[in-house]
Write a protein that holds these residues in place. Structure first.
Motif, mmCIF file in Angstrom:
data_model
loop_
_atom_site.group_PDB
_atom_site.id
_atom_site.type_symbol
_atom_site.label_atom_id
_atom_site.label_comp_id
_atom_site.label_asym_id
_atom_site.label_seq_id
_atom_site.Cartn_x
_atom_site.Cartn_y
_atom_site.Cartn_z
ATOM 1 N N TYR A 236 0.815 -1.211 0.000
ATOM 2 C CA TYR A 236 0.000 0.000 0.000
ATOM 3 C C TYR A 236 0.849 1.261 0.000
ATOM 4 C CZ TYR A 236 -3.111 3.622 1.710
ATOM 5 O OH TYR A 236 -3.792 4.787 1.861
ATOM 6 N N GLU A 237 1.623 1.495 1.016
ATOM 7 C CA GLU A 237 2.514 2.655 1.123
ATOM 8 C C GLU A 237 3.902 2.136 1.436
ATOM 9 O OE1 GLU A 237 2.316 6.079 1.023
ATOM 10 O OE2 GLU A 237 0.284 6.007 0.262
ATOM 11 N N PRO A 238 4.794 2.039 0.464
ATOM 12 C CA PRO A 238 6.112 1.449 0.724
ATOM 13 C C PRO A 238 6.967 2.231 1.711
ATOM 14 C CG PRO A 238 5.711 1.695 -1.640
ATOM 15 C CD PRO A 238 4.597 2.359 -0.928
ATOM 16 N N ASP A 239 6.674 3.512 1.918
ATOM 17 C CA ASP A 239 7.506 4.327 2.802
ATOM 18 C C ASP A 239 7.172 4.138 4.279
ATOM 19 O OD1 ASP A 239 8.665 5.304 0.534
ATOM 20 O OD2 ASP A 239 7.394 7.082 0.448
ATOM 21 N N LEU A 240 6.006 3.615 4.595
ATOM 22 C CA LEU A 240 5.587 3.472 5.983
ATOM 23 C C LEU A 240 5.880 2.071 6.499
ATOM 24 C CD1 LEU A 240 2.076 5.175 5.757
ATOM 25 C CD2 LEU A 240 4.204 6.207 6.531
ATOM 26 N N ASN A 241 6.093 1.959 7.828
ATOM 27 C CA ASN A 241 6.229 0.633 8.406
ATOM 28 C C ASN A 241 4.838 0.082 8.714
ATOM 29 O OD1 ASN A 241 5.393 1.810 10.807
ATOM 30 N ND2 ASN A 241 7.456 1.968 11.634
ATOM 31 N N GLY B 199 -6.668 0.876 14.306
ATOM 32 C CA GLY B 199 -5.283 0.566 13.938
ATOM 33 C C GLY B 199 -4.438 0.243 15.150
ATOM 34 N N ASN B 200 -4.639 0.990 16.253
ATOM 35 C CA ASN B 200 -3.914 0.688 17.487
ATOM 36 C C ASN B 200 -4.326 -0.662 18.062
ATOM 37 O OD1 ASN B 200 -2.276 2.937 17.565
ATOM 38 N ND2 ASN B 200 -3.796 4.172 18.636
ATOM 39 N N ILE B 201 -5.606 -1.004 17.937
ATOM 40 C CA ILE B 201 -6.071 -2.315 18.412
ATOM 41 C C ILE B 201 -5.420 -3.426 17.588
ATOM 42 C CG2 ILE B 201 -8.091 -3.815 18.602
ATOM 43 C CD1 ILE B 201 -9.710 -1.282 19.280
ATOM 44 N N ILE B 202 -5.367 -3.251 16.274
ATOM 45 C CA ILE B 202 -4.728 -4.248 15.408
ATOM 46 C C ILE B 202 -3.244 -4.359 15.734
ATOM 47 C CG2 ILE B 202 -4.059 -4.753 13.024
ATOM 48 C CD1 ILE B 202 -6.764 -3.690 12.171
ATOM 49 N N ASN B 203 -2.583 -3.228 15.969
ATOM 50 C CA ASN B 203 -1.170 -3.257 16.321
ATOM 51 C C ASN B 203 -0.939 -3.971 17.653
ATOM 52 O OD1 ASN B 203 -0.360 -1.948 14.007
ATOM 53 N ND2 ASN B 203 -0.518 0.079 14.932
ATOM 54 N N GLU C 26 2.520 2.091 11.198
ATOM 55 C CA GLU C 26 1.963 3.309 10.614
ATOM 56 C C GLU C 26 0.924 2.992 9.540
ATOM 57 O OE1 GLU C 26 5.522 5.157 9.305
ATOM 58 O OE2 GLU C 26 6.042 5.929 11.289
ATOM 59 N N LYS C 27 1.154 1.928 8.777
ATOM 60 C CA LYS C 27 0.186 1.533 7.749
ATOM 61 C C LYS C 27 -1.142 1.137 8.365
ATOM 62 C CE LYS C 27 3.466 -0.044 4.339
ATOM 63 N NZ LYS C 27 3.881 -1.105 3.448
ATOM 64 N N ASN C 28 -1.099 0.411 9.473
ATOM 65 C CA ASN C 28 -2.339 0.026 10.149
ATOM 66 C C ASN C 28 -3.101 1.250 10.641
ATOM 67 O OD1 ASN C 28 -2.075 -2.697 9.746
ATOM 68 N ND2 ASN C 28 -1.053 -3.063 11.685
ATOM 69 N N LYS C 29 -2.388 2.239 11.145
ATOM 70 C CA LYS C 29 -3.051 3.452 11.614
ATOM 71 C C LYS C 29 -3.673 4.233 10.456
ATOM 72 C CE LYS C 29 -0.284 4.065 15.770
ATOM 73 N NZ LYS C 29 0.733 4.897 16.435
ATOM 74 N N VAL C 30 -2.996 4.258 9.301
ATOM 75 C CA VAL C 30 -3.530 4.978 8.147
ATOM 76 C C VAL C 30 -4.717 4.233 7.542
ATOM 77 C CG1 VAL C 30 -2.986 5.691 5.783
ATOM 78 C CG2 VAL C 30 -1.367 6.153 7.619
#
Length: 139
Positions: A62-67, A81-85, A70-74
């Motif tokens: 999806y976004e190669p620049d993000l880890n 996203g925080n719950i998934i993390n 950060e991708k889960n939050k976006v």
């Protein structure tokens, strides 16, 4: 400076983890339990397990620049996203603990059968910490 993980590295890591968990759990529990129908459970587990792998690869593209955090939050919003993390962190923590326990059990049963498992674990942890320090990884 962050290093990017390529798809081949993710695939190699997934293969090693799947092989490690297959050898540790499936051969000891499923095959003796169900005998002739064990191949059905292995095929079903493969089909069910490939779905999260495809989802993970799509998220990684999806976004190669993000880890991944950060991708889960976006992708899923800040709260979900925080719950998934958190779920991912807990899953990987237990997966690492289980793999480490399998390693210590293997070392104890095959090579160090007179050595207490806690001593094997402490020595292995010291070796891992030493290797991480050589790689300059912050722990």
């Amino acid at each position: 400076m962050s290093k990017k993980i390529t798809n081949s590295q993710v695939g190699s890591l997934a293969y090693i983890l799947i092989l490690l968990n297959y050898l540790g759990t499936t051969s000891d529990s499923i095959i003796p339990l169900v005998k002739q129908d064990s191949w059905i459970s292995i095929i079903l587990a493969f089909l069910i397990g490939i779905i999260p792998l495809f989802i993970f690869l799509k998220i990684m593209d999806y976004e190669p620049d993000l880890n991944i955090i950060e991708k889960n939050k976006v992708l899923f919003g800040k709260v979900f996203g925080n719950i998934i993390n958190l779920v991912l962190a807990i899953f990987f923590f237990f997966s690492v603990i289980y793999s480490f326990w399998n390693l210590i059990s293997f070392l104890g049963s095959q090579y160090l059968h007179r050595t207490p498992p806690i001593f094997i674990g402490i020595c292995t942890c010291i070796c891992i910490i030493y290797l991480l320090q050589g790689m300059k990884v912050k722990i």
